[in-house]
Design a protein around this motif. Sequence first.
Motif, PDB file in Angstrom:
ATOM      1  N   VAL A 162       0.809  -1.216   0.000  1.00 47.74           N
ATOM      2  CA  VAL A 162       0.000   0.000   0.000  1.00 47.74           C
ATOM      3  C   VAL A 162       0.845   1.270   0.000  1.00 47.74           C
ATOM      4  CG1 VAL A 162      -1.734   1.329   1.279  1.00 47.74           C
ATOM      5  CG2 VAL A 162      -1.999  -1.149   1.004  1.00 47.74           C
ATOM      6  N   PRO A 163       1.878   1.387   0.844  1.00 49.17           N
ATOM      7  CA  PRO A 163       2.707   2.603   0.778  1.00 49.17           C
ATOM      8  C   PRO A 163       3.323   2.814  -0.599  1.00 49.17           C
ATOM      9  CG  PRO A 163       3.115   1.435   2.824  1.00 49.17           C
ATOM     10  CD  PRO A 163       2.286   0.524   1.975  1.00 49.17           C
ATOM     11  N   GLN A 164       3.788   1.739  -1.217  1.00 49.38           N
ATOM     12  CA  GLN A 164       4.371   1.861  -2.550  1.00 49.38           C
ATOM     13  C   GLN A 164       3.316   2.308  -3.561  1.00 49.38           C
ATOM     14  OE1 GLN A 164       5.560  -1.758  -4.585  1.00 49.38           O
ATOM     15  NE2 GLN A 164       7.432  -0.798  -5.341  1.00 49.38           N
ATOM     16  N   LEU A 165       2.118   1.761  -3.451  1.00 50.18           N
ATOM     17  CA  LEU A 165       1.031   2.158  -4.342  1.00 50.18           C
ATOM     18  C   LEU A 165       0.677   3.628  -4.141  1.00 50.18           C
ATOM     19  CD1 LEU A 165      -1.207   1.622  -6.376  1.00 50.18           C
ATOM     20  CD2 LEU A 165      -2.600   0.681  -4.517  1.00 50.18           C
ATOM     21  N   GLY A 166       0.621   4.052  -2.890  1.00 51.76           N
ATOM     22  CA  GLY A 166       0.324   5.451  -2.604  1.00 51.76           C
ATOM     23  C   GLY A 166       1.343   6.386  -3.228  1.00 51.76           C
ATOM     24  N   ARG A 167       2.623   6.010  -3.130  1.00 51.42           N
ATOM     25  CA  ARG A 167       3.681   6.830  -3.731  1.00 51.42           C
ATOM     26  C   ARG A 167       3.558   6.858  -5.252  1.00 51.42           C
ATOM     27  NH1 ARG A 167       6.641   4.055   0.280  1.00 51.42           N
ATOM     28  NH2 ARG A 167       7.471   2.578  -1.266  1.00 51.42           N
ATOM     29  N   ALA A 168       3.200   5.713  -5.824  1.00 52.69           N
ATOM     30  CA  ALA A 168       3.099   5.621  -7.283  1.00 52.69           C
ATOM     31  C   ALA A 168       1.984   6.501  -7.837  1.00 52.69           C
ATOM     32  CB  ALA A 168       2.877   4.172  -7.698  1.00 52.69           C
ATOM     33  N   ALA A 169       0.910   6.664  -7.058  1.00 48.89           N
ATOM     34  CA  ALA A 169      -0.248   7.440  -7.531  1.00 48.89           C
ATOM     35  C   ALA A 169      -0.142   8.928  -7.230  1.00 48.89           C
ATOM     36  CB  ALA A 169      -1.528   6.881  -6.904  1.00 48.89           C
ATOM     37  N   ARG A 170       0.823   9.324  -6.426  1.00 48.64           N
ATOM     38  CA  ARG A 170       0.927  10.732  -6.061  1.00 48.64           C
ATOM     39  C   ARG A 170       1.151  11.607  -7.290  1.00 48.64           C
ATOM     40  NH1 ARG A 170       4.954   9.786  -0.966  1.00 48.64           N
ATOM     41  NH2 ARG A 170       3.398   8.858   0.434  1.00 48.64           N
ATOM     42  N   GLY A 171       0.417  12.698  -7.300  1.00 50.34           N
ATOM     43  CA  GLY A 171       0.566  13.636  -8.403  1.00 50.34           C
ATOM     44  C   GLY A 171      -0.388  13.410  -9.551  1.00 50.34           C
ATOM     45  N   LEU A 172      -1.204  12.345  -9.489  1.00 48.65           N
ATOM     46  CA  LEU A 172      -2.171  12.103 -10.567  1.00 48.65           C
ATOM     47  C   LEU A 172      -3.123  13.280 -10.715  1.00 48.65           C
ATOM     48  CD1 LEU A 172      -3.325  10.157 -12.696  1.00 48.65           C
ATOM     49  CD2 LEU A 172      -4.834   9.246 -10.923  1.00 48.65           C
ATOM     50  N   ASP A 173      -3.530  13.871  -9.591  1.00 47.00           N
ATOM     51  CA  ASP A 173      -4.446  15.009  -9.646  1.00 47.00           C
ATOM     52  C   ASP A 173      -3.792  16.214 -10.323  1.00 47.00           C
ATOM     53  OD1 ASP A 173      -2.683  15.060  -7.509  1.00 47.00           O
ATOM     54  OD2 ASP A 173      -4.075  16.030  -6.136  1.00 47.00           O
ATOM     55  N   VAL A 174      -2.519  16.437 -10.053  1.00 45.99           N
ATOM     56  CA  VAL A 174      -1.805  17.561 -10.682  1.00 45.99           C
ATOM     57  C   VAL A 174      -1.676  17.329 -12.184  1.00 45.99           C
ATOM     58  CG1 VAL A 174       0.369  18.828 -10.757  1.00 45.99           C
ATOM     59  CG2 VAL A 174      -0.548  18.041  -8.561  1.00 45.99           C
ATOM     60  N   ILE A 175      -1.335  16.095 -12.563  1.00 44.36           N
ATOM     61  CA  ILE A 175      -1.215  15.769 -13.986  1.00 44.36           C
ATOM     62  C   ILE A 175      -2.560  15.918 -14.684  1.00 44.36           C
ATOM     63  CG2 ILE A 175      -0.753  13.881 -15.598  1.00 44.36           C
ATOM     64  CD1 ILE A 175       1.382  12.909 -13.615  1.00 44.36           C
ATOM     65  N   ALA A 176      -3.628  15.444 -14.032  1.00 38.54           N
ATOM     66  CA  ALA A 176      -4.961  15.550 -14.628  1.00 38.54           C
ATOM     67  C   ALA A 176      -5.363  16.998 -14.857  1.00 38.54           C
ATOM     68  CB  ALA A 176      -5.990  14.845 -13.737  1.00 38.54           C
ATOM     69  N   ALA A 177      -4.945  17.879 -13.948  1.00 39.03           N
ATOM     70  CA  ALA A 177      -5.298  19.298 -14.085  1.00 39.03           C
ATOM     71  C   ALA A 177      -4.682  19.916 -15.333  1.00 39.03           C
ATOM     72  CB  ALA A 177      -4.853  20.066 -12.845  1.00 39.03           C
ATOM     73  N   GLY A 178      -3.553  19.374 -15.786  1.00 40.39           N
ATOM     74  CA  GLY A 178      -2.897  19.910 -16.972  1.00 40.39           C
ATOM     75  C   GLY A 178      -3.083  19.062 -18.225  1.00 40.39           C
ATOM     76  N   PHE A 179      -3.957  18.044 -18.120  1.00 41.54           N
ATOM     77  CA  PHE A 179      -4.143  17.110 -19.235  1.00 41.54           C
ATOM     78  C   PHE A 179      -5.215  17.621 -20.194  1.00 41.54           C
ATOM     79  CE2 PHE A 179      -5.863  13.412 -21.391  1.00 41.54           C
ATOM     80  CZ  PHE A 179      -4.747  12.664 -21.684  1.00 41.54           C
ATOM     81  N   ARG A 180      -4.895  17.621 -21.479  1.00 44.13           N
ATOM     82  CA  ARG A 180      -5.869  17.984 -22.508  1.00 44.13           C
ATOM     83  C   ARG A 180      -6.001  16.819 -23.480  1.00 44.13           C
ATOM     84  NH1 ARG A 180      -5.249  23.137 -25.765  1.00 44.13           N
ATOM     85  NH2 ARG A 180      -3.439  21.958 -26.528  1.00 44.13           N
ATOM     86  N   GLU A 181      -7.203  16.324 -23.618  1.00 49.12           N
ATOM     87  CA  GLU A 181      -7.425  15.191 -24.509  1.00 49.12           C
ATOM     88  C   GLU A 181      -7.029  15.521 -25.948  1.00 49.12           C
ATOM     89  OE1 GLU A 181     -11.391  15.102 -23.373  1.00 49.12           O
ATOM     90  OE2 GLU A 181     -11.047  13.862 -21.581  1.00 49.12           O
ATOM     91  N   ALA A 182      -7.153  16.811 -26.325  1.00 47.10           N
ATOM     92  CA  ALA A 182      -6.815  17.227 -27.686  1.00 47.10           C
ATOM     93  C   ALA A 182      -5.327  17.056 -27.984  1.00 47.10           C
ATOM     94  CB  ALA A 182      -7.220  18.679 -27.905  1.00 47.10           C
ATOM     95  N   ASP A 183      -4.498  16.909 -26.949  1.00 49.28           N
ATOM     96  CA  ASP A 183      -3.055  16.733 -27.152  1.00 49.28           C
ATOM     97  C   ASP A 183      -2.676  15.299 -27.487  1.00 49.28           C
ATOM     98  OD1 ASP A 183      -2.576  19.410 -26.649  1.00 49.28           O
ATOM     99  OD2 ASP A 183      -2.188  19.088 -24.505  1.00 49.28           O
ATOM    100  N   LEU A 184      -3.622  14.379 -27.384  1.00 51.34           N
ATOM    101  CA  LEU A 184      -3.324  12.980 -27.703  1.00 51.34           C
ATOM    102  C   LEU A 184      -3.278  12.783 -29.213  1.00 51.34           C
ATOM    103  CD1 LEU A 184      -5.629  11.106 -25.156  1.00 51.34           C
ATOM    104  CD2 LEU A 184      -3.129  11.170 -25.123  1.00 51.34           C
ATOM    105  N   PRO A 185      -2.273  12.058 -29.699  1.00 52.52           N
ATOM    106  CA  PRO A 185      -2.234  11.769 -31.147  1.00 52.52           C
ATOM    107  C   PRO A 185      -3.231  10.672 -31.496  1.00 52.52           C
ATOM    108  CG  PRO A 185      -0.412  10.679 -30.044  1.00 52.52           C
ATOM    109  CD  PRO A 185      -1.113  11.498 -28.984  1.00 52.52           C
TER     110      PRO A 185
END
Length: 251
Positions: A162-185
Amino acid sequence: MLLLPGGAAAVEGFFPGLAEGLIADPGCRVILHERPGTGSSTVDGSLARATKDLHATLAEAGIGPVVVIGQSLGAAVAALLARDFPGDVAGLVLIDPSPVNDVAMAKRLVQTMGTVERLHNLPVLGRVVRPLIGAVGVNKHVKRATRPDVRAAWEKMREIDVPQLGRAARGLDVIAAGFREADLPRMPAVVVTADRKAEAPMRQAHQRLATALGAQLVSWPGADHNAQLTHPDEVLEVSRDVVRRVRAGLR
């Protein structure tokens, strides 16, 4: 083919029969990869650096472009790799990806993981919580599994770090805030979603990913978040289809 497991899981045994099936038909070279900070990797890593690390790994090995198969957080990383380094990616198979394109769901996921991690680390309560976390949603699948490799994969999920999983998921919210679907090829791709109602926010997020990629959204009755385990044969077939489209130069 590049296989990226979900969460912080080790890649060995995570996709039962998938590598073997792709090697046999249509004759793929399959790379099993554990991102830094996940699985048995001894290298520190973070979600924020995941695509740069993958790009460096592929460049160092002289490999690419690749068809990437990812599940959950691994699928989110696969989508981000296609966005950040489109020359590295020839096709995608995204299996119930984490909500990299939905800020609200990403925030809830990170908050939930933080809460579970804190409970896990409590001196007394943690000893009670740890086995329960590993068993959630697993026991019924172990009983139903008809293939030994699938049963073993479900059993392995009880050993979740669980601690390793928690570390792996950290920052997903920040990345999502800057994610634009239009940027996907747009490329040969398929997005697999669990068996949810059409109006479910997660399914809608997956539909937006599929639309942006020019891909098909697929689901199967009874499929859950780990569709590579509930429907391994179907995942193999859609993966083969993406490979064939890549080879034929089709979208």
